[in-house]
Write a protein that holds these residues in place. Structure first.
Motif, PDB file in Angstrom:
ATOM      1  N   LEU A 169      44.069 -22.128 -33.002  1.00 30.29           N
ATOM      2  CA  LEU A 169      44.474 -23.529 -33.025  1.00 30.29           C
ATOM      3  C   LEU A 169      43.523 -24.366 -32.186  1.00 30.29           C
ATOM      4  O   LEU A 169      42.992 -23.903 -31.177  1.00 30.29           O
ATOM      5  N   THR A 170      43.314 -25.599 -32.623  1.00 34.50           N
ATOM      6  CA  THR A 170      42.604 -26.595 -31.825  1.00 34.50           C
ATOM      7  C   THR A 170      43.545 -27.775 -31.634  1.00 34.50           C
ATOM      8  O   THR A 170      44.035 -28.345 -32.621  1.00 34.50           O
ATOM      9  N   ARG A 187      41.777 -30.896 -26.172  1.00 36.13           N
ATOM     10  CA  ARG A 187      42.683 -30.646 -25.056  1.00 36.13           C
ATOM     11  C   ARG A 187      42.930 -29.149 -24.832  1.00 36.13           C
ATOM     12  O   ARG A 187      43.122 -28.721 -23.698  1.00 36.13           O
ATOM     13  N   GLN A 188      42.933 -28.371 -25.905  1.00 37.95           N
ATOM     14  CA  GLN A 188      43.229 -26.951 -25.768  1.00 37.95           C
ATOM     15  C   GLN A 188      42.663 -26.190 -26.963  1.00 37.95           C
ATOM     16  O   GLN A 188      42.700 -26.677 -28.090  1.00 37.95           O
ATOM     17  N   THR A 189      42.146 -24.994 -26.702  1.00 36.71           N
ATOM     18  CA  THR A 189      41.610 -24.135 -27.749  1.00 36.71           C
ATOM     19  C   THR A 189      42.297 -22.783 -27.652  1.00 36.71           C
ATOM     20  O   THR A 189      42.346 -22.178 -26.581  1.00 36.71           O
ATOM     21  N   GLY A 235      53.055 -30.561 -31.546  1.00 38.27           N
ATOM     22  CA  GLY A 235      52.155 -31.667 -31.836  1.00 38.27           C
ATOM     23  C   GLY A 235      52.244 -32.054 -33.297  1.00 38.27           C
ATOM     24  O   GLY A 235      53.085 -31.542 -34.043  1.00 38.27           O
ATOM     25  N   ARG A 236      51.346 -32.943 -33.720  1.00 43.12           N
ATOM     26  CA  ARG A 236      51.326 -33.422 -35.109  1.00 43.12           C
ATOM     27  C   ARG A 236      50.317 -32.635 -35.930  1.00 43.12           C
ATOM     28  O   ARG A 236      49.171 -32.482 -35.518  1.00 43.12           O
ATOM     29  N   ARG A 237      50.757 -32.164 -37.075  1.00 39.24           N
ATOM     30  CA  ARG A 237      49.851 -31.470 -37.981  1.00 39.24           C
ATOM     31  C   ARG A 237      48.812 -32.451 -38.524  1.00 39.24           C
ATOM     32  O   ARG A 237      49.152 -33.565 -38.933  1.00 39.24           O
ATOM     33  N   CYS A 238      47.552 -32.012 -38.583  1.00 33.81           N
ATOM     34  CA  CYS A 238      46.497 -32.886 -39.109  1.00 33.81           C
ATOM     35  C   CYS A 238      46.612 -33.098 -40.606  1.00 33.81           C
ATOM     36  O   CYS A 238      46.177 -34.126 -41.117  1.00 33.81           O
ATOM     37  N   ASP A 239      47.185 -32.131 -41.310  1.00 31.19           N
ATOM     38  CA  ASP A 239      47.223 -32.254 -42.765  1.00 31.19           C
ATOM     39  C   ASP A 239      48.352 -33.150 -43.261  1.00 31.19           C
ATOM     40  O   ASP A 239      48.207 -33.835 -44.270  1.00 31.19           O
ATOM     41  N   ILE A 286      47.491 -31.089 -33.859  1.00 30.40           N
ATOM     42  CA  ILE A 286      47.256 -29.645 -33.965  1.00 30.40           C
ATOM     43  C   ILE A 286      46.602 -29.366 -35.309  1.00 30.40           C
ATOM     44  O   ILE A 286      47.092 -29.790 -36.356  1.00 30.40           O
ATOM     45  N   SER A 287      45.501 -28.633 -35.255  1.00 29.60           N
ATOM     46  CA  SER A 287      44.852 -28.210 -36.497  1.00 29.60           C
ATOM     47  C   SER A 287      44.576 -26.715 -36.406  1.00 29.60           C
ATOM     48  O   SER A 287      44.617 -26.130 -35.315  1.00 29.60           O
ATOM     49  N   PRO A 288      44.300 -26.079 -37.535  1.00 22.85           N
ATOM     50  CA  PRO A 288      43.777 -24.710 -37.453  1.00 22.85           C
ATOM     51  C   PRO A 288      42.519 -24.722 -36.579  1.00 22.85           C
ATOM     52  O   PRO A 288      41.850 -25.756 -36.440  1.00 22.85           O
ATOM     53  N   GLY A 289      42.197 -23.603 -35.988  1.00 23.63           N
ATOM     54  CA  GLY A 289      40.997 -23.537 -35.156  1.00 23.63           C
ATOM     55  C   GLY A 289      39.756 -23.893 -35.943  1.00 23.63           C
ATOM     56  O   GLY A 289      39.598 -23.502 -37.103  1.00 23.63           O
ATOM     57  N   TRP A 290      38.856 -24.638 -35.305  1.00 17.91           N
ATOM     58  CA  TRP A 290      37.652 -25.101 -35.994  1.00 17.91           C
ATOM     59  C   TRP A 290      36.672 -23.957 -36.197  1.00 17.91           C
ATOM     60  O   TRP A 290      36.486 -23.097 -35.321  1.00 17.91           O
TER      61      TRP A 290
END
Length: 391
Positions: free
Chosen positions: A360-361, A374-376, A7-11, A43-47
Motif C-alpha cells: 500500500l501507498t 505519508r506511509q509505505t 483512508g480513501r480509495r484512489c479508484d 490509499i492506493s495499491p503500492g506503486w
C-alpha cells in the motif's frame, strides 16, 4: 497479527478500512467514522516502477553492483511511495551485465524484503540501435545484435528473474529473439529503436507488448510522418511507458501522448543514481560524463540534447501527469499500479482487493497536484512512514 489502515480509495473515492494478515489483504470495508483531519489519507495499491537504474547515490550499473547498492536503492524508493521495482540493467559488457544479474539475484535470495519488492529485473539493452539519438546514452561500444545464448547465460545468473527486456526490432534476429523470450514468459518492450513500420509490426506479431519510455531514445529531428513514435502510439497492442519527469517529454507532447494511449500507458521514473543529489557534473556508466542541472534535468555533457536517465522519483511523474498531462488522480495512480501489474502478469500486485498482497501507498494531495507520501507498506509491514522518518 492483523494490521489496519483507514483512508480513501484512489479508484472510487470511498472511505474504507483495509485489514491485512500475513502480508495479504483480508478485508476492505466501508468506514463510517467522521473524518478527523483535512488532509485525510488516500490509499492506493503500492506503486510499481518498471525502470530503476539507481537512486540516492547508489548505482545498479556501476563497474560492480553490490547487494548493498540494491538494498539502499529499495529503501530510498520506499520514502517516495514505491513498493515494487524492476532493477534495470543497461547496455554493457557481457561480464558486467552478468555480475549485476548475480548481485540482484543474491540480494533477493539473502533478503526477504528485497525478494518481496523486486518482482523482476528489466534488461534494457544491449540489443538496441547504435545510431546517435535512438541509442540515447547507452555505450555504443557494447551495442550488439540479439544473442539467445548470451541472454540465457544472463537469465541463469539472475536466477530466472529477468522479467522484461527492451529490444530494438530492427536488430538482426530481433523477431525470433522476441518470440523466444515471450514463449519463456519474459515480457518484451520496444525501445531505443529506429525501426520502420514493417519491423515494428514484426516485433508486435512476435509478442512485443510494450514501448520503453516512448518519445525518448529517439532522433532529435524526425520525419513528421511516418516515424517510429507515431507507429507505436497508434499500435493498440503496445502499452507505452512514459517518463513524466518534466524533462523527457514537454507538456504538450506528454498530454498528446497520454490522450493517444488512453488507458494503455504506464508511468516509470527511469531514475539513476543522481536522483536526490546536488547539481553538478558526474561520471556515469549511463552517458559517461553527465550534468545534473538545478532544475533536475540530467543530460550528457557531450550533447545537452541527450538525456541520461532521470533524477526524479516516480512520484514526480504522477504529479506531472496530472498537472501537465491533465489526467485524473485515479488515472495517474492506475498508471503506476494496476496497469504495470497487468502488463507484467503480476496478479497479486497493483490492486486493492481481498487476496492481493498488502502493498500500500498512503498519501495526501496538496495544492491540487502535489503528492506527499505519508506511509509505505510492503507485505502488510510499514517500511517507511513520515512519522518514523521525523523521529
Amino acid at each position: 497479527m492483523r494490521t489496519r489502515w483507514t483512508g480513501r480509495r484512489c479508484d472510487s473515492g470511498e472511505r474504507v478500512h483495509i485489514e491485512a494478515e500475513d502480508g495479504v489483504i483480508q478485508s476492505i470495508l466501508p468506514a463510517s467514522e467522521p473524518v478527523e483531519r483535512e488532509d485525510e489519507l488516500w490509499i492506493s495499491p503500492g506503486w510499481i516502477d518498471l525502470q530503476v537504474n539507481g537512486f540516492a547515490g547508489f548505482d545498479l550499473n556501476g563497474d560492480v553492483t553490490t547487494e548493498h547498492d540494491i538494498a539502499e536503492v529499495a529503501h530510498a524508493l520506499f520514502s517516495h511511495g514505491v513498493t515494487s521495482f524492476c532493477p534495470t540493467v543497461i547496455t554493457g559488457s557481457a561480464a558486467r551485465i552478468r555480475q549485476a544479474m548475480r548481485a540482484i539475484h543474491a540480494a533477493c535470495e539473502n533478503n526477504g524484503l528485497l525478494a518481496e519488492v523486486i518482482p523482476g529485473i528489466h534488461l534494457e539493452g544491449p540489443y538496441l540501435s547504435a545510431e546517435d539519438g535512438p541509442r540515447g546514452a547507452h555505450d555504443r561500444a557494447h551495442i550488439r545484435n540479439p544473442d539467445p545464448a548470451e541472454f540465457a547465460d544472463w537469465q541463469q545468473a539472475a536466477g530466472g528473474r529477468i522479467a522484461l527486456c527492451t529490444v530494438a526490432p530492427e536488430k538482426e534476429g530481433a523477431a525470433p529473439f522476441i518470440r523466444e523470450l515471450c514463449e519463456t514468459g519474459v515480457k518484451v518492450s520496444i525501445g531505443h529503436t529506429m525501426a520502420n513500420p514493417e519491423q515494428l509490426q514484426q516485433a508486435v506479431a512476435a509478442g512485443a507488448a510494450m514501448s520503453t519510455h516512448l518519445g525518448n531514445g529517439a532522433h532529435p529531428v524526425l520525419p513528421r510522418h511516418p516515424n517510429y513514435i507515431w507507429e507505436q502510439l497508434a499500435e493498440d497492442a503496445l502499452t507505452a511507458m512514459f517518463i513524466a519527469d518534466g524533462h523527457h517529454l514537454g507538456a504538450s507532447a506528454l498530454k498528446s501522448m497520454l490522450r493517444a494511449k488512453q488507458n494503455r500507458f504506464i508511468l516509470v521514473s527511469d531514475s539513476v543514481m543522481f536522483g536526490g543529489m546536488p547539481p553538478g557534473r558526474y561520471r556515469s556508466a549511463i552517458g559517461h560524463e553527465v550534468e545534473l542541472l538545478a532544475n533536475g534535468r540530467l543530460q550528457t555533457a557531450a550533447d545537452p540534447r541527450i538525456l541520461a536517465g532521470s533524477a526524479q522519483p516516480l512520484v514526480c511523474g504522477i504529479e506531472n501527469a496530472m498537472k501537465l498531462g491533465g489526467i485524473s488522480l485515479k488515472d495517474a495512480i492506475d498508471a503506476v499500479t494496476k496497469r504495470p501489474a497487468e502488463a507484467m502478469g503480476w496478479p497479486g500486485l497493483g490492486s486493492l482487493r481481498a487476496g492481493a498482497r498488502a502493498n500500500l501507498t498512503l498519501f495526501c494531495v496538496e495544492a491540487g497536484s502535489r503528492i506527499r507520501v505519508r506511509q509505505t507498506v510492503v507485505g502488510g509491514r510499514t517500511v517507511w512512514s513520515e512519522e518514523l522518518a521525523s523521529r
